[in-house]
Design a protein around this motif. Sequence first.
Motif, mmCIF file in Angstrom:
data_model
loop_
_atom_site.group_PDB
_atom_site.id
_atom_site.type_symbol
_atom_site.label_atom_id
_atom_site.label_comp_id
_atom_site.label_asym_id
_atom_site.label_seq_id
_atom_site.Cartn_x
_atom_site.Cartn_y
_atom_site.Cartn_z
ATOM 1 N N ASP A 28 45.761 42.224 51.412
ATOM 2 C CA ASP A 28 46.838 42.036 52.394
ATOM 3 C C ASP A 28 48.024 41.327 51.740
ATOM 4 O O ASP A 28 48.151 40.108 51.792
ATOM 5 C CB ASP A 28 46.319 41.229 53.583
ATOM 6 C CG ASP A 28 47.355 41.120 54.704
ATOM 7 O OD1 ASP A 28 48.288 41.941 54.714
ATOM 8 O OD2 ASP A 28 47.226 40.208 55.544
ATOM 9 N N LYS A 33 47.869 46.147 47.074
ATOM 10 C CA LYS A 33 47.869 46.645 48.449
ATOM 11 C C LYS A 33 47.083 47.939 48.551
ATOM 12 O O LYS A 33 46.394 48.188 49.549
ATOM 13 C CB LYS A 33 49.310 46.852 48.911
ATOM 14 C CG LYS A 33 49.458 46.999 50.415
ATOM 15 C CD LYS A 33 50.910 46.946 50.841
ATOM 16 C CE LYS A 33 51.023 47.021 52.357
ATOM 17 N NZ LYS A 33 52.436 46.926 52.814
ATOM 18 N N ARG A 83 51.978 40.628 51.551
ATOM 19 C CA ARG A 83 53.178 40.670 52.395
ATOM 20 C C ARG A 83 54.356 40.083 51.627
ATOM 21 O O ARG A 83 54.256 38.979 51.075
ATOM 22 C CB ARG A 83 52.947 39.886 53.685
ATOM 23 C CG ARG A 83 51.803 40.447 54.524
ATOM 24 C CD ARG A 83 51.623 39.704 55.819
ATOM 25 N NE ARG A 83 50.465 40.181 56.559
ATOM 26 C CZ ARG A 83 50.103 39.713 57.759
ATOM 27 N NH1 ARG A 83 50.818 38.766 58.342
ATOM 28 N NH2 ARG A 83 49.021 40.211 58.362
ATOM 29 N N LYS A 92 58.599 39.455 51.884
ATOM 30 C CA LYS A 92 59.757 39.452 52.765
ATOM 31 C C LYS A 92 60.802 40.460 52.280
ATOM 32 O O LYS A 92 60.950 40.677 51.082
ATOM 33 C CB LYS A 92 60.387 38.060 52.806
ATOM 34 C CG LYS A 92 59.543 37.013 53.527
ATOM 35 C CD LYS A 92 60.275 35.676 53.565
ATOM 36 C CE LYS A 92 59.453 34.638 54.317
ATOM 37 N NZ LYS A 92 60.150 33.317 54.375
ATOM 38 N N TYR A 151 51.972 44.190 43.057
ATOM 39 C CA TYR A 151 51.600 43.987 44.454
ATOM 40 C C TYR A 151 51.282 45.307 45.148
ATOM 41 O O TYR A 151 50.416 45.372 46.025
ATOM 42 C CB TYR A 151 52.726 43.260 45.197
ATOM 43 C CG TYR A 151 52.904 41.814 44.784
ATOM 44 C CD1 TYR A 151 51.883 41.120 44.132
ATOM 45 C CD2 TYR A 151 54.083 41.136 45.048
ATOM 46 C CE1 TYR A 151 52.044 39.800 43.753
ATOM 47 C CE2 TYR A 151 54.261 39.807 44.674
ATOM 48 C CZ TYR A 151 53.236 39.142 44.013
ATOM 49 O OH TYR A 151 53.402 37.827 43.650
#
Length: 207
Positions: free
Chosen positions: A120, A115, A122, A124, A111
Amino acid sequence: MSVFRPFQFISKLDIEARALDIWLKMAESDSQPELPVDASIIAEFLDLDIVWDNIPEDEEGAIAARILPLEKLIEINENIPQLRGGFGESTIAHEIGHWVLHIDTKKVESYIRLKSRGVDVRVKPFLCRSSNLARIEWQAQYFAGCLLMPQHILTELQQNKDLTKWQHLYKMAEELGVTISNLTTRLQDLGWISLDAQTRKIYLRNQ
């Protein structure tokens, strides 16, 4: 998107092996921790940053610490005083335990690459609560004990010491940079001592 592994049983032996593996890798790179153990140096070796910051409560209450996976950042709540001192080392080691045991670091790296290419992504944050008795919290805490107090280090430190005497245990805890509670819990987990909760008398067990 999630980088958190689903809960699975991990044996004490496997947790101990994963913690020791970090010590061995650090030794191979000439950066083995010195006593008293500074958990932030271990975090740095794992490419993790540590910050103490104000972490506001959410609808479920106080948050002791959180991990931002894509930033490789561990935030510890500076508003919880009991997390300082020896407990601070344990807290950092605990969060390292979550990173090693409960976060899919291969997904994290994937990821991060996405990025960096403008996607984009995201993820948590991983939240850790001091009042949480979930099984993953037990695993992370057991890992912390193994990381800060490896069995081979304890074996060296106990030489010429009587583990049934509190003054000797306090000396060991000082040398390790942990709390006396951390140390006695670890020694009991290893089966080296037993502790009478009422009398506080310590009994030596077979090693």
